[in-house]
Design a protein around this motif. Structure first.
Motif, PDB file in Angstrom:
ATOM      1  N   PRO A  91      28.586 -32.877  24.576  1.00  0.00           N
ATOM      2  CA  PRO A  91      27.944 -32.957  23.256  1.00  0.00           C
ATOM      3  C   PRO A  91      26.427 -32.951  23.369  1.00  0.00           C
ATOM      4  N   SER A  92      25.815 -32.302  22.421  1.00  0.00           N
ATOM      5  CA  SER A  92      24.356 -32.238  22.386  1.00  0.00           C
ATOM      6  C   SER A  92      23.777 -33.645  22.324  1.00  0.00           C
ATOM      7  N   ARG A  93      22.639 -33.813  22.975  1.00  0.00           N
ATOM      8  CA  ARG A  93      21.870 -35.065  23.032  1.00  0.00           C
ATOM      9  C   ARG A  93      22.594 -36.178  23.801  1.00  0.00           C
ATOM     10  N   THR A  94      23.636 -35.826  24.548  1.00  0.00           N
ATOM     11  CA  THR A  94      24.261 -36.837  25.411  1.00  0.00           C
ATOM     12  C   THR A  94      23.444 -37.015  26.687  1.00  0.00           C
ATOM     13  N   ILE A  95      23.137 -35.911  27.342  1.00  0.00           N
ATOM     14  CA  ILE A  95      22.395 -35.979  28.602  1.00  0.00           C
ATOM     15  C   ILE A  95      20.970 -36.465  28.379  1.00  0.00           C
ATOM     16  N   SER A  96      20.325 -35.989  27.347  1.00  0.00           N
ATOM     17  CA  SER A  96      18.916 -36.317  27.129  1.00  0.00           C
ATOM     18  C   SER A  96      18.703 -37.792  26.824  1.00  0.00           C
ATOM     19  N   ARG A  97      19.743 -38.494  26.351  1.00  0.00           N
ATOM     20  CA  ARG A  97      19.594 -39.922  26.048  1.00  0.00           C
ATOM     21  C   ARG A  97      19.657 -40.795  27.300  1.00  0.00           C
ATOM     22  N   LEU A  98      20.103 -40.216  28.397  1.00  0.00           N
ATOM     23  CA  LEU A  98      20.176 -40.992  29.646  1.00  0.00           C
ATOM     24  C   LEU A  98      18.793 -41.004  30.276  1.00  0.00           C
ATOM     25  N   CYS A  99      17.907 -41.781  29.670  1.00  0.00           N
ATOM     26  CA  CYS A  99      16.478 -41.703  29.973  1.00  0.00           C
ATOM     27  C   CYS A  99      16.125 -42.134  31.395  1.00  0.00           C
ATOM     28  N   ASN A 100      17.014 -42.869  32.073  1.00  0.00           N
ATOM     29  CA  ASN A 100      16.723 -43.317  33.436  1.00  0.00           C
ATOM     30  C   ASN A 100      17.456 -42.504  34.491  1.00  0.00           C
ATOM     31  N   LEU A 101      18.056 -41.397  34.068  1.00  0.00           N
ATOM     32  CA  LEU A 101      18.844 -40.595  34.998  1.00  0.00           C
ATOM     33  C   LEU A 101      17.941 -39.969  36.065  1.00  0.00           C
ATOM     34  N   GLU A 102      18.350 -40.155  37.329  1.00  0.00           N
ATOM     35  CA  GLU A 102      17.585 -39.618  38.453  1.00  0.00           C
ATOM     36  C   GLU A 102      18.376 -38.570  39.238  1.00  0.00           C
ATOM     37  N   PHE A 103      19.696 -38.686  39.224  1.00  0.00           N
ATOM     38  CA  PHE A 103      20.563 -37.775  39.969  1.00  0.00           C
ATOM     39  C   PHE A 103      21.603 -37.215  39.010  1.00  0.00           C
ATOM     40  N   LEU A 104      21.699 -35.875  38.954  1.00  0.00           N
ATOM     41  CA  LEU A 104      22.658 -35.224  38.057  1.00  0.00           C
ATOM     42  C   LEU A 104      23.313 -34.060  38.787  1.00  0.00           C
ATOM     43  N   ASN A 105      24.642 -34.116  38.881  1.00  0.00           N
ATOM     44  CA  ASN A 105      25.383 -33.040  39.531  1.00  0.00           C
ATOM     45  C   ASN A 105      26.415 -32.487  38.554  1.00  0.00           C
ATOM     46  N   LEU A 106      26.231 -31.202  38.202  1.00  0.00           N
ATOM     47  CA  LEU A 106      27.118 -30.536  37.244  1.00  0.00           C
ATOM     48  C   LEU A 106      27.668 -29.237  37.826  1.00  0.00           C
ATOM     49  N   VAL A 107      27.728 -29.148  39.140  1.00  0.00           N
ATOM     50  CA  VAL A 107      28.183 -27.919  39.793  1.00  0.00           C
ATOM     51  C   VAL A 107      29.697 -27.771  39.637  1.00  0.00           C
ATOM     52  N   ASN A 108      30.115 -26.529  39.412  1.00  0.00           N
ATOM     53  CA  ASN A 108      31.540 -26.182  39.358  1.00  0.00           C
ATOM     54  C   ASN A 108      32.297 -26.935  38.262  1.00  0.00           C
ATOM     55  N   THR A 109      31.699 -26.970  37.092  1.00  0.00           N
ATOM     56  CA  THR A 109      32.435 -27.428  35.913  1.00  0.00           C
ATOM     57  C   THR A 109      32.798 -26.195  35.087  1.00  0.00           C
ATOM     58  N   ALA A 110      33.669 -26.394  34.111  1.00  0.00           N
ATOM     59  CA  ALA A 110      34.002 -25.281  33.217  1.00  0.00           C
ATOM     60  C   ALA A 110      32.963 -25.156  32.112  1.00  0.00           C
ATOM     61  N   TYR A 111      32.013 -26.063  32.105  1.00  0.00           N
ATOM     62  CA  TYR A 111      31.007 -26.071  31.048  1.00  0.00           C
ATOM     63  C   TYR A 111      29.961 -24.982  31.281  1.00  0.00           C
ATOM     64  N   GLU A 112      29.519 -24.341  30.216  1.00  0.00           N
ATOM     65  CA  GLU A 112      28.474 -23.329  30.276  1.00  0.00           C
ATOM     66  C   GLU A 112      27.258 -23.815  29.501  1.00  0.00           C
ATOM     67  N   TRP A 113      26.133 -23.773  30.166  1.00  0.00           N
ATOM     68  CA  TRP A 113      24.901 -24.223  29.525  1.00  0.00           C
ATOM     69  C   TRP A 113      24.453 -23.229  28.462  1.00  0.00           C
ATOM     70  N   GLY A 114      23.958 -23.765  27.379  1.00  0.00           N
ATOM     71  CA  GLY A 114      23.383 -22.905  26.358  1.00  0.00           C
ATOM     72  C   GLY A 114      21.992 -22.471  26.752  1.00  0.00           C
ATOM     73  N   ALA A 115      21.602 -21.291  26.279  1.00  0.00           N
ATOM     74  CA  ALA A 115      20.257 -20.803  26.572  1.00  0.00           C
ATOM     75  C   ALA A 115      19.234 -21.708  25.914  1.00  0.00           C
ATOM     76  N   LYS A 116      18.042 -21.711  26.468  1.00  0.00           N
ATOM     77  CA  LYS A 116      17.012 -22.581  25.923  1.00  0.00           C
ATOM     78  C   LYS A 116      16.692 -22.207  24.483  1.00  0.00           C
ATOM     79  N   GLY A 117      16.619 -23.239  23.626  1.00  0.00           N
ATOM     80  CA  GLY A 117      16.312 -23.001  22.233  1.00  0.00           C
ATOM     81  C   GLY A 117      17.536 -22.781  21.373  1.00  0.00           C
ATOM     82  N   GLU A 118      18.707 -22.597  22.018  1.00  0.00           N
ATOM     83  CA  GLU A 118      19.943 -22.394  21.255  1.00  0.00           C
ATOM     84  C   GLU A 118      20.681 -23.711  21.125  1.00  0.00           C
ATOM     85  N   SER A 119      21.337 -23.914  20.036  1.00  0.00           N
ATOM     86  CA  SER A 119      22.132 -25.115  19.809  1.00  0.00           C
ATOM     87  C   SER A 119      23.497 -24.693  19.316  1.00  0.00           C
ATOM     88  N   VAL A 120      24.494 -24.840  20.174  1.00  0.00           N
ATOM     89  CA  VAL A 120      25.868 -24.487  19.847  1.00  0.00           C
ATOM     90  C   VAL A 120      26.705 -25.751  19.938  1.00  0.00           C
TER      91      VAL A 120
END
Length: 991
Positions: free
Chosen positions: A637-666
């Motif tokens: 969901p949008s704004r889920t990742i951005s709210r984790l303000c203290n996040l230092e390590f993020l691994n999203l490799v090999n998920t079925a999720y596809e990132w949206g292009a910058k500026g797009e909101s789907v």
């Protein structure tokens, strides 16, 4: 009158007699002056010899403490003064001169005799000084017959004859046999012929509490010097230094060193200042060896199985040969982990015991890490515990004790271990992710240097020696220990009883078992901070009541289990810092995590979750999030990742999720700009369909990321290894066409760039060149791999070339499957590359390649180049193009430090280098289907460095040689292979 005359005669008679006597004496002295002069010369020579002998004895043998120092020094002074007077006497034979000197000669002669008498008295006070023998035999067990130990001894003997090696460190855990090794070394030197390399070998033993004076006394006794009780360490050091300076060569063996010893204070001349002086020290700490500036460090490892069994049999006796005892004896010996001390103690304790029950009991005790066997606690555990007691502080000790929670012989992932330490609060929570990793690595290295941890089976892993683990469990399970632990890992348990959980437990480990179910009740473990249930593949349910008893839990690991869900009582664990659910393949959903407000680490990698857990966005303390390898995760969901303000390590490799292009909101998709909002992010692992379009502000974000793997494009091989978290920060592009996107924004901190199956490569390089004036060079890049390209990797006629080196620190270049590449030099010219740090060149299947590199016009040499590997380049005719006659190279050789040259399937390659060029460091040569090569690049300067030459027999037999001696020497290193590169057995007989 007669009376007066008689009285007067009496008064005059005595003076007359004195006068006459004086006249006679002077006449006698005058007549004897020649003889007195000769006697004086003889006596003064004898006196001077006595003086010199006394002075030499005092200088060379300071143990003459019985001599009255002040009187002797006064005697020496008077003797020197008298010598000067005698030498100053005028020479000649005239009567007047003889008369003038006659009385002086008598006086000087008397002084000489007086000094001779006093000097003879001092001489009689001298004792016979026994010169120390070169080597003294040191009693101890022999290593004869122990293959590994004998090899170690031979290697150290080789180091002793190497003039470049002055200080040798011998490291190893307690009880591994370091002292035994150097005792055998000492005794082995004793067997050598009289022409020994040292005039004296000195053995001194240190101790856990380093006592400098105690070591000085041992050295002094070896040199036959006496040490007075009132003498200071400084005074003893001066005397020892003065004495050792007179030895033409010495070997000082410092055994069992716990802290760095100052050689200057000890009184030992520095071995670097004189040929023939060496120091060997044994220590459990590699750090101590470093601080003592050792030139080389030699690690003594445990015995192999065969040697361990042989040593065990020696101490256990013939009882082990009994049919009913031998299997148990072998198992008991194996539990000792090849540690000689443990083998000796356990073997001796079981000597002559014929009851099977006693052997079974001993085996059980060893497997449970319980020191029931006589001598184990006192002689083994307490000996090893000294290393533990010597650790710097309590936090490091606790970090060490955590390691025993893993099963025996487990390859412990270092980064996982650091994550545990951080989550338990053993590391400073104020440190960021990178700093925590660095601090954790430093602790791991400290434990390794102390020989409490060993290198693991895989990279970035460590392991515990079996006996060290037994010690660790013994300490950790003690009721007095601050981190009292329950360790039941790797022992095949199928269930857990409620009674196994004492209330005072801090750490609980049931790792790697066959547990099917957990107690369906609340256990009383209110103080436990860690619960490890990793690797219980049959566990499918976690009862809600079970977790309720762990109110203080900070770490919960249920990885590699079959759980499908977690109970709602999970959120009652308000102190939880780390929830680890890695490779829970049956896990499809998680409960709401909003109540876990202190959670800092969440790992759901390798699970089948379809969505992120509810309430994740509320976990503002979360610092590490790993949801990689989740093929069912399709929405974030949008704004889920951005709210984790203290996040230092993020691994999203090999998920079925596809990132949206910058500026797009789907709906259900998060644009990549949300990641850019994470101000504390320093480690990122993610797959993107295309290169993100970064602004100048975004480039600053990319510079902040210290560790990353960015997989860009379709068909890219998306692999992620956590152990490589700091070793391989890279950008990997595959299967797309470069257009207007600028990849340079992602390369600011990249260590490696890989490009596979991509179009528009020249376009991308031109854009790098054009925009380089804005961002500068890419100094972090060390490795460049490009494959499967139809590009030519050179500027177009109207294109721009770099005005400076865009990759100044490039060390490795791999170019595979290029259909149009003609020379690496054209590519280097494009990017302004000078290849000043290049170590490896690897080229494969480039059919148009005609020239590897050209130094024509620059005269530049590849001073760092160590390896060249070229395969399947049919058009290649030469490796290097050299300057014309009017130019000179920076050195006499293009690649002066080349060590490895491997060439395969290069049918047109004729020359390797110029005739007068010498690669002095060549070690390994490999030629396969390179039949035009008629001569190897060998000279008298580098032929002795060659360690291996491999090639086909037919090719070898056609080679041309400068002389037969060279051919014969190199032949000893030749390995014959067939056309597929497989080694041909028994090839020597047909060469």
């Amino acid at each position: 009158m007669e009376v007066v005359a008689g009285s007067l005669n009496s008064l005059l008679a005595e003076p007359c007699r004195l006068l006459v006597r004086s006249i006679y004496s002077r006449i006698g002295n005058f007549l004897k002056s020649r003889k007195n002069f000769i006697d004086l010369q003889k006596n003064i020579e004898a006196l001077v010899c006595l003086r010199d002998d006394l002075r030499r004895e005092l200088d060379e043998n300071e143990r003459h403490e019985n001599l009255p120092r002040a009187q002797v020094e006064d005697w020496l002074r008077r003797t020197d003064e008298l010598h000067v007077k005698v030498n100053a006497l005028p020479s000649g034979d005239g009567c007047r001169l003889r008369y003038k000197l006659s009385r002086k000669l008598v006086k000087l002669l008397m002084e000489v005799k007086q000094l001779m008498e006093a000097g003879s008295f001092f001489e009689n006070m001298l004792v016979e000084i026994e010169k120390p023998k070169t080597v003294e035999h040191i009693p101890g067990p022999s290593i004869m017959g122990q293959k590994t130990a004998s090899q170690n001894l031979s290697k150290i003997m080789e180091l002793l004859i190497n003039d470049k090696v002055k200080r040798i460190g011998i490291c190893g855990m307690g009880g591994v046999g370091k002292s035994t090794l150097v005792k055998n070394l000492n005794n082995e030197i004793n067997k050598m012929p009289s022409a020994q390399p040292f005039s004296v070998i000195i053995w001194a033993t240190s101790s856990r509490e380093t006592n400098l004076r105690r070591i000085q006394i041992q050295i002094a006794e070896r040199l036959n010097l006496q040490v007075k009780m009132e003498e200071s360490e400084e005074r003893i050091g001066i005397r020892l230094h003065k004495r050792l300076e007179k030895e033409k060569g010495f070997l000082l063996i410092l055994d069992d060193v716990w802290d760095a010893i100052d050689l200057d204070l000890l009184g030992v001349p520095r071995p670097e200042d004189h040929v023939g002086r060496k120091i060997i020290l044994t220590s459990r700490s590699l750090d101590v060896c470093r601080m003592m500036l050792t030139d080389t460090n030699f690690e003594v490892i445990a015995l192999n199985d065969e040697e361990a069994w042989e040593l065990f049999c020696q101490h256990a006796g013939r009882i082990v040969e009994a049919e009913n005892i031998r299997p148990l004896a072998e198992a008991v010996a194996k539990e000792c982990g090849g540690l000689p001390l443990a083998i000796i103690v356990v073997g001796a304790s079981m000597r002559g015991k014929s009851m099977v029950a006693l052997w079974k009991d001993a085996l059980s005790a060893l497997q449970r890490s319980v020191p029931l066997i006589k001598g184990i606690e006192d002689k083994v555990f307490n000996t090893l515990k000294w290393s533990y007691d010597s650790l710097q502080d309590e936090h490091i000790k606790s970090c060490f004790l955590f390691c025993c929670l893993y099963p025996e012989d487990w390859a412990i992932d270092v980064h996982e271990l650091v994550r545990y330490w951080f989550s338990e609060g053993l590391l400073d929570e104020c440190l960021n992710y990178e700093e925590l990793e660095n601090r954790g690595m430093a602790i791991v290295q400290s434990l390794r240097d102390s020989c409490l941890l060993e290198q693991g089976t895989f990279p970035n892993t460590v392991k515990m020696h079996d006996v060290v683990r037994d010690l660790c469990i013994w300490m950790a399970c003690s009721s007095q220990n601050r981190y009292r632990s329950l360790v039941r890992s790797g022992i095949g348990l199928t269930g857990i009883l409620k009674q196994e959980f004492p209330s005072s437990l801090k750490r609980v480990s049931f790792m790697d078992n066959e547990i099917e179910s957990l107690p369906d009740c609340s256990v009383k473990c209110a103080e436990a901070s860690t619960l490890l249930l990793t690797g219980n593949h049959k566990l499918n349910i976690v009862p809600g009541s079970f977790l309720q008893g762990f109110q203080s839990l900070r770490i919960l690991n249920l990885s590699e289990s079959k759980i499908q869900s977690l109970p709602s009582t999970l959120v009652q664990l308000g102190e939880l810092r780390a929830l680890l659910l890695c490779h829970c393949y049956c896990l499809t959903e998680l409960p709401c995590l909003e109540g876990l407000s202190k959670l800092e680490v969440l790992d759901c990698s390798g699970s089948c979750i379809t969505q992120l857990p509810p309430g994740l966005e509320k976990l503002t303390d979360l610092r590490q999030l790993d949801i990689s390898e989740t093929p069912c995760l399709r929405t974030i969901p949008s704004r889920t990742i951005s709210r984790l303000c203290n996040l230092e390590f993020l691994n999203l490799v090999n998920t079925a999720y596809e990132w949206g292009a910058k500026g797009e909101s789907v709906e259900g998709h998060t644009p990549f700009e949300e990641v850019l909002c994470l101000k504390k992010l320093v480690a990122l692992y993610v797959h993107l369909d295309s290169i993100p379009r970064l602004t100048s502000n975004d480039i600053n974000w990319s510079r902040r990321i210290k560790s990353f793997k960015l997989f860009i494009g379709e068909g890219v091989q998306k692999h992620y290894t956590r152990s490589a978290v700091y070793d391989d920060s890279c950008v990997i592009c595959s299967g797309f066409s470069f257009s207007e996107e600028w990849i340079g924004g992602l390369l600011c901190n990249a260590v490696s760039l890989e490009i596979h199956f991509c179009l528009g490569l020249n376009r991308m390089l031109e854009k790098l060149v054009i925009d380089s004036n804005k961002v500068g060079c890419f100094a972090a890049l060390r490795s460049l791999k490009i494959s499967y390209s139809h590009g030519i990797l050179k500027p177009t006629p109207e294109g721009r070339v770099a005005s400076f080196d865009l990759l100044p620190n490039l060390e490795e270049i791999y170019l595979h499957f290029f259909s149009k590449l003609e020379s690496i030099s054209e590519f280097g010219y494009f990017l302004g590359l000078r290849f000043s740090r290049l170590r490896i060149i690897d080229v494969f299947s480039c059919p148009q390649l005609k020239l590897l590199l050209s130094v024509e016009g620059t005269g530049q040499t590849l001073v760092k180049l160590e390896e060249i590997r070229i395969r399947s380049c049919e058009m290649l005719k030469e490796l290097f193009e050299y300057p014309n006659s009017g130019q000179c190279l920076e050195t006499d050789c293009v690649a002066p430090n080349l060590r490895v040259l491997k060439l395969k399937n290069l049918p047109n390659l004729e020359t390797l280098c110029r005739h007068d060029e010498s690669w002095q460091h060549l070690q390994e040569l490999e030629f396969l289907n390179c039949n035009q090569i008629k001569k190897l690049p060998l000279t008298t300067q580098n032929e002795h460095s060659i360690m291996k030459v491999s090639g086909e027999l037919e090719w070898w037999n056609r080679l041309e040689w400068d002389n037969e001696d060279m051919k014969r020497r190199v032949k000893n290193h030749f390995v014959a292979v067939d056309r597929f590169g497989q080694v041909i057995d028994n090839a020597d007989s047909i060469i």
